[in-house]
Structures are given as structure tokens and as C-alpha cells.
Design a protein around this motif. Sequence first.
Motif, PDB file in Angstrom:
ATOM      1  N   ALA A  53     -20.117  -0.455   1.492  1.00 59.60           N
ATOM      2  CA  ALA A  53     -18.757   0.240   1.745  1.00 59.60           C
ATOM      3  C   ALA A  53     -18.831   1.764   1.940  1.00 59.60           C
ATOM      4  O   ALA A  53     -19.703   2.411   1.404  1.00 59.60           O
ATOM      5  N   LYS A  54     -17.898   2.320   2.848  1.00 62.93           N
ATOM      6  CA  LYS A  54     -18.039   3.670   3.288  1.00 62.93           C
ATOM      7  C   LYS A  54     -16.691   4.248   2.611  1.00 62.93           C
ATOM      8  O   LYS A  54     -15.724   4.104   2.813  1.00 62.93           O
ATOM      9  N   PRO A  55     -16.943   5.200   1.656  1.00 66.42           N
ATOM     10  CA  PRO A  55     -15.761   5.653   0.966  1.00 66.42           C
ATOM     11  C   PRO A  55     -14.982   6.504   1.918  1.00 66.42           C
ATOM     12  O   PRO A  55     -15.779   7.346   3.055  1.00 66.42           O
ATOM     13  N   VAL A  56     -13.610   6.518   1.948  1.00 64.66           N
ATOM     14  CA  VAL A  56     -12.832   7.131   2.938  1.00 64.66           C
ATOM     15  C   VAL A  56     -11.625   7.936   1.854  1.00 64.66           C
ATOM     16  O   VAL A  56     -11.590   7.435   0.817  1.00 64.66           O
ATOM     17  N   GLY A  57     -11.148   8.987   2.689  1.00 64.71           N
ATOM     18  CA  GLY A  57      -9.919   9.398   1.968  1.00 64.71           C
ATOM     19  C   GLY A  57      -8.788   9.399   2.780  1.00 64.71           C
ATOM     20  O   GLY A  57      -8.404   8.469   3.520  1.00 64.71           O
ATOM     21  N   TRP A  58      -7.533   9.929   2.264  1.00 59.20           N
ATOM     22  CA  TRP A  58      -6.113   9.884   2.836  1.00 59.20           C
ATOM     23  C   TRP A  58      -6.093   9.807   4.371  1.00 59.20           C
ATOM     24  O   TRP A  58      -5.348   9.082   5.038  1.00 59.20           O
ATOM     25  N   LYS A  59      -7.047  10.926   5.065  1.00 58.93           N
ATOM     26  CA  LYS A  59      -6.939  10.884   6.430  1.00 58.93           C
ATOM     27  C   LYS A  59      -7.355   9.754   7.215  1.00 58.93           C
ATOM     28  O   LYS A  59      -6.790   9.366   8.110  1.00 58.93           O
ATOM     29  N   GLU A  60      -8.408   8.944   6.241  1.00 58.72           N
ATOM     30  CA  GLU A  60      -9.133   7.891   7.190  1.00 58.72           C
ATOM     31  C   GLU A  60      -7.904   6.534   7.123  1.00 58.72           C
ATOM     32  O   GLU A  60      -8.031   5.796   7.682  1.00 58.72           O
ATOM     33  N   VAL A  61      -7.406   6.601   5.769  1.00 59.65           N
ATOM     34  CA  VAL A  61      -6.434   5.487   5.483  1.00 59.65           C
ATOM     35  C   VAL A  61      -5.253   5.663   6.200  1.00 59.65           C
ATOM     36  O   VAL A  61      -4.927   4.476   6.936  1.00 59.65           O
ATOM     37  N   ARG A  62      -4.896   6.467   6.532  1.00 61.93           N
ATOM     38  CA  ARG A  62      -3.590   6.894   7.545  1.00 61.93           C
ATOM     39  C   ARG A  62      -3.981   6.388   9.021  1.00 61.93           C
ATOM     40  O   ARG A  62      -3.027   6.116   9.619  1.00 61.93           O
ATOM     41  N   LYS A  63      -5.308   6.529   9.388  1.00 62.26           N
ATOM     42  CA  LYS A  63      -5.599   6.538  10.685  1.00 62.26           C
ATOM     43  C   LYS A  63      -6.186   5.122  10.900  1.00 62.26           C
ATOM     44  O   LYS A  63      -6.096   4.721  12.188  1.00 62.26           O
ATOM     45  N   TRP A  64      -6.353   4.374   9.836  1.00 62.44           N
ATOM     46  CA  TRP A  64      -6.979   3.183   9.848  1.00 62.44           C
ATOM     47  C   TRP A  64      -6.106   1.865  10.650  1.00 62.44           C
ATOM     48  O   TRP A  64      -4.926   2.065  10.580  1.00 62.44           O
ATOM     49  N   LYS A  65      -6.805   1.282  11.422  1.00 64.92           N
ATOM     50  CA  LYS A  65      -6.244   0.125  12.310  1.00 64.92           C
ATOM     51  C   LYS A  65      -6.908  -1.102  12.262  1.00 64.92           C
ATOM     52  O   LYS A  65      -8.073  -0.938  12.108  1.00 64.92           O
ATOM     53  N   SER A  66      -6.127  -2.334  12.619  1.00 65.16           N
ATOM     54  CA  SER A  66      -6.896  -3.567  12.532  1.00 65.16           C
ATOM     55  C   SER A  66      -7.926  -3.266  13.481  1.00 65.16           C
ATOM     56  O   SER A  66      -8.140  -2.786  14.437  1.00 65.16           O
ATOM     57  N   GLY A  67      -9.241  -4.018  13.006  1.00 60.97           N
ATOM     58  CA  GLY A  67     -10.505  -3.814  13.925  1.00 60.97           C
ATOM     59  C   GLY A  67     -11.416  -2.762  13.582  1.00 60.97           C
ATOM     60  O   GLY A  67     -12.617  -2.585  13.877  1.00 60.97           O
ATOM     61  N   ASP A  68     -10.974  -1.762  12.422  1.00 59.52           N
ATOM     62  CA  ASP A  68     -11.736  -0.700  12.156  1.00 59.52           C
ATOM     63  C   ASP A  68     -12.641  -1.162  10.814  1.00 59.52           C
ATOM     64  O   ASP A  68     -13.507  -0.630  10.250  1.00 59.52           O
ATOM     65  N   GLY A  69     -12.716  -2.616  10.282  1.00 58.58           N
ATOM     66  CA  GLY A  69     -13.197  -3.112   9.216  1.00 58.58           C
ATOM     67  C   GLY A  69     -12.181  -3.244   8.258  1.00 58.58           C
ATOM     68  O   GLY A  69     -11.037  -2.496   8.051  1.00 58.58           O
ATOM     69  N   GLN A  70     -12.486  -3.923   7.214  1.00 57.41           N
ATOM     70  CA  GLN A  70     -11.611  -4.244   6.048  1.00 57.41           C
ATOM     71  C   GLN A  70     -11.742  -2.960   5.288  1.00 57.41           C
ATOM     72  O   GLN A  70     -12.535  -2.300   5.057  1.00 57.41           O
ATOM     73  N   ILE A  71     -10.251  -2.585   4.780  1.00 54.99           N
ATOM     74  CA  ILE A  71     -10.176  -1.465   3.817  1.00 54.99           C
ATOM     75  C   ILE A  71      -9.681  -2.018   2.723  1.00 54.99           C
ATOM     76  O   ILE A  71      -8.701  -2.706   2.429  1.00 54.99           O
ATOM     77  N   TRP A  72     -10.309  -1.194   1.512  1.00 54.68           N
ATOM     78  CA  TRP A  72      -9.664  -1.461   0.253  1.00 54.68           C
ATOM     79  C   TRP A  72      -9.420  -0.228  -0.313  1.00 54.68           C
ATOM     80  O   TRP A  72      -9.771   0.911  -0.112  1.00 54.68           O
ATOM     81  N   ILE A  73      -8.126  -0.213  -0.564  1.00 56.11           N
ATOM     82  CA  ILE A  73      -7.235   1.121  -0.909  1.00 56.11           C
ATOM     83  C   ILE A  73      -6.814   0.843  -2.402  1.00 56.11           C
ATOM     84  O   ILE A  73      -5.873   0.107  -2.752  1.00 56.11           O
ATOM     85  N   HIS A  74      -7.267   1.782  -3.247  1.00 59.53           N
ATOM     86  CA  HIS A  74      -6.949   1.808  -4.921  1.00 59.53           C
ATOM     87  C   HIS A  74      -6.006   2.836  -5.075  1.00 59.53           C
ATOM     88  O   HIS A  74      -6.573   4.173  -5.271  1.00 59.53           O
ATOM     89  N   LEU A  75      -4.980   2.551  -5.398  1.00 60.57           N
ATOM     90  CA  LEU A  75      -3.918   3.648  -5.663  1.00 60.57           C
ATOM     91  C   LEU A  75      -3.272   3.990  -7.216  1.00 60.57           C
ATOM     92  O   LEU A  75      -3.496   2.999  -7.691  1.00 60.57           O
TER      93      LEU A  75
END
Length: 114
Positions: free
Chosen positions: A21-43
Motif C-alpha cells: 500500500a502507498k500512503p496518501v493524504g487528502w490531496k490524493e484522496v480528492r484526486k482519486w478516480k476509478s482505475g487508480d487502484g483500490q483506496i482505503w480511507i480511514h476517517l
Amino acid sequence: MPISTEKGLNFACILDGDGGAKPVGWKEVRKWKSGDGQIWIHLDRAAPEALKWLREESGLTPVTLDAITAEESRPRVFRGKRGYIAILRGINQNEGEAADDMVAIGLWSDGERL
């Protein structure tokens, strides 16, 4: 996974499908789109920033939002309009709280986002 220092975001990561897994922040969460790989967001559901993102940017339905952010809820799993929702109970590990005072844990996934 490192804990984020960004308000409302405990952590987020893009899963590579091979156990990494590659850690990401809010910037990447907001830019994420289908096809970028599965994303896990823990809020942190108590944080205004997390609630704002959930309401305004996540694309979740109001019913799903209500289910995963409810303070008190019975454990259950069901299919929503755009994915699956699991409401679980966990041991309260907050400092000064009784362990038997269970806390609600809300999860949602559409197969690409968790």
C-alpha cells in the motif's frame, strides 16, 4: 500504516493488489478516480473535516452516510445503493473509557473504495 497528521484523516492508502500500500493524504484522496487502484480511507468521524468530505465529496448516499456515522447503531451488514455497508462494534480503547462501553465502527465499500 502511518497515522496521518491531516485533520479528519486517520490514514489513507492506495492498495497495489499484491499486499502493499502507498500512503496518501487528502490531496490524493480528492484526486482519486476509478482505475487508480483500490483506496482505503480511514476517517475520524468526529472531525468536521471528515464529515464535510463525506457529505460533500464522497458521493455516498444520505442513507449510507447516516448508517456509517451514527454514534449508536446495531451491528449489521447490508447492501446499499452503491456498495456494501457493515456496522460493527468494537472495544472502546479511548483513554478513561470503560472497555465494555462498545463503540460503533462503520464501513462502506464498493469494491474500489473502502
